[in-house]
Scaffold this active site. Structure first.
Site, short mmCIF file in Angstrom:
data_model
loop_
_atom_site.label_atom_id
_atom_site.label_comp_id
_atom_site.label_asym_id
_atom_site.label_seq_id
_atom_site.Cartn_x
_atom_site.Cartn_y
_atom_site.Cartn_z
N GLY A 1 15.64 29.30 1.07
CA GLY A 1 14.52 29.55 0.17
C GLY A 1 13.32 30.08 0.91
N GLN B 1 4.57 31.71 2.67
CA GLN B 1 5.23 31.79 3.98
C GLN B 1 5.19 33.20 4.56
OE1 GLN B 1 8.86 29.44 2.46
NE2 GLN B 1 8.82 28.95 4.65
N CYS C 1 12.76 23.96 7.80
CA CYS C 1 11.91 24.97 7.15
C CYS C 1 11.72 26.16 8.08
CB CYS C 1 10.55 24.35 6.82
SG CYS C 1 9.41 25.46 5.98
N LEU C 2 11.74 27.35 7.49
CA LEU C 2 11.53 28.57 8.27
C LEU C 2 10.13 28.63 8.87
CD1 LEU C 2 13.28 31.13 5.85
CD2 LEU C 2 14.19 30.18 7.99
N HIS D 1 11.49 21.74 -2.40
CA HIS D 1 10.94 22.14 -1.11
C HIS D 1 10.10 23.41 -1.23
CE1 HIS D 1 11.40 22.68 3.42
NE2 HIS D 1 10.98 23.87 3.04
N GLU D 2 10.64 24.43 -1.91
CA GLU D 2 9.93 25.70 -2.02
C GLU D 2 8.73 25.61 -2.95
OE1 GLU D 2 10.48 27.92 0.09
OE2 GLU D 2 12.35 27.02 0.81
N HIS E 1 5.64 24.32 -1.31
CA HIS E 1 4.90 25.33 -0.53
C HIS E 1 3.77 25.95 -1.36
CE1 HIS E 1 6.77 25.72 3.36
NE2 HIS E 1 7.98 25.84 2.85
#
Length: 198
Positions: free
Chosen positions: A49, A54, A91-92, A133-134, A137
Site C-alpha cells: 500500500g 508518502q 512501512c515503506l 495502515h494506509e 497515513h
C-alpha cells in the site's frame, strides 16, 4: 506514469508524514496522474500500500494492492469495523523497522474512484490491516505510533513474542522441577515420620 520518491521518517520532507491530509475536491487529470504515479511507485517498491503523503502530496488518496487486486481510494472513510487481531507490520516510510500492531480484523470502507464514483470495499484479516495502515497515513499516523511496546518502550516483534514464550516455558520447567523435588522431599519426610511412629 512516473516513479516518485517515497519519503521516509527522519529525512528532509518527512514532516508531510505527520500532517492531516485534505480531501480531494477535483477529480481531474491531475488526480489521475497522481494515482498513476502512486501505482507505479508502489509496484517499483514492491509494497502492499501507499498513501499520498508518502510521496509528499497532502491529499486523501491511497493505493492498496492485495493479491491480484489493486484499489484506488480517494477520500476513504471507514464506516464499519469489528473483531481484533495482532499482526506484524512494516512501512515503506519506516526503514528497517517492523512491529506488532493490534487492529480490528474487519473493515468496511467507503471511498471514491478517480472519476468521482462512490464505492465500498470490505476486507478481513491482513487485507483489512493494509487498509487501516494506509488510511492512518492520511491522518499523520505511522504504524510505529500505534505498535505494541514493552515496558521499556521498545516496539515488540514476533521475535520478542517467541523469546517471551521461550522464557515462560523455561520458567515453567524450572518450577515443575522444583515442585517435583519438593514433592519428593515431602514424601521422604512423611515416610520417615511413619517409620519413627512404628
Amino acid at each position: 506514469m512516473a516513479v516518485r520518491k517515497i519519503i521516509t521518517l527522519g529525512e528532509e520532507g518527512s514532516e508531510a508524514l505527520r500532517k492531516i491530509c485534505k480531501p480531494v475536491d477535483k477529480f481531474d487529470d491531475r488526480l489521475a496522474t497522481l494515482i498513476d504515479d502512486m501505482k507505479e511507485t508502489l509496484a517499483h517498491a514492491d509494497g502492499l500500500g501507499l498513501a499520498a503523503p508518502q510521496v509528499g502530496v497532502l491529499k486523501r488518496v491511497v493505493i492498496v494492492k492485495y493479491e491480484e487486486h489493486e484499489y484506488e481510494l480517494v477520500n476513504p472513510k471507514i464506516i464499519e469495523t469489528s473483531g481484533e487481531s495482532i499482526d506484524d507490520e512494516g512501512c515503506l516510510s519506516v526503514k528497517g523497522q517492523r512491529g506488532l500492531v493490534e487492529r480490528p480484523s474487519y473493515i468496511k470502507v467507503e471511498f471514491f474512484d478517480r472519476h468521482g464514483n462512490k464505492q465500498v470495499v470490505q476486507a478481513e484479516d491482513y487485507f483489512a490491516r493494509v487498509f487501516f495502515h494506509e488510511i492512518d497515513h492520511l491522518d499523520g499516523v505511522v504504524f510505529t505510533d500505534v505498535a505494541i511496546r514493552d515496558r521499556n518502550g521498545k516496539i515488540m516483534t514476533y521475535d520478542d513474542i517467541e523469546e517471551i514464550e521461550k522464557r515462560i516455558k523455561e520458567q515453567e520447567a524450572k518450577e515443575a522441577k522444583k515442585e517435583k523435588k519438593a514433592k519428593k522431599q515431602r514424601s521422604a519426610a512423611s515416610k520417615s515420620v511413619k517409620e519413627k511412629k512404628k
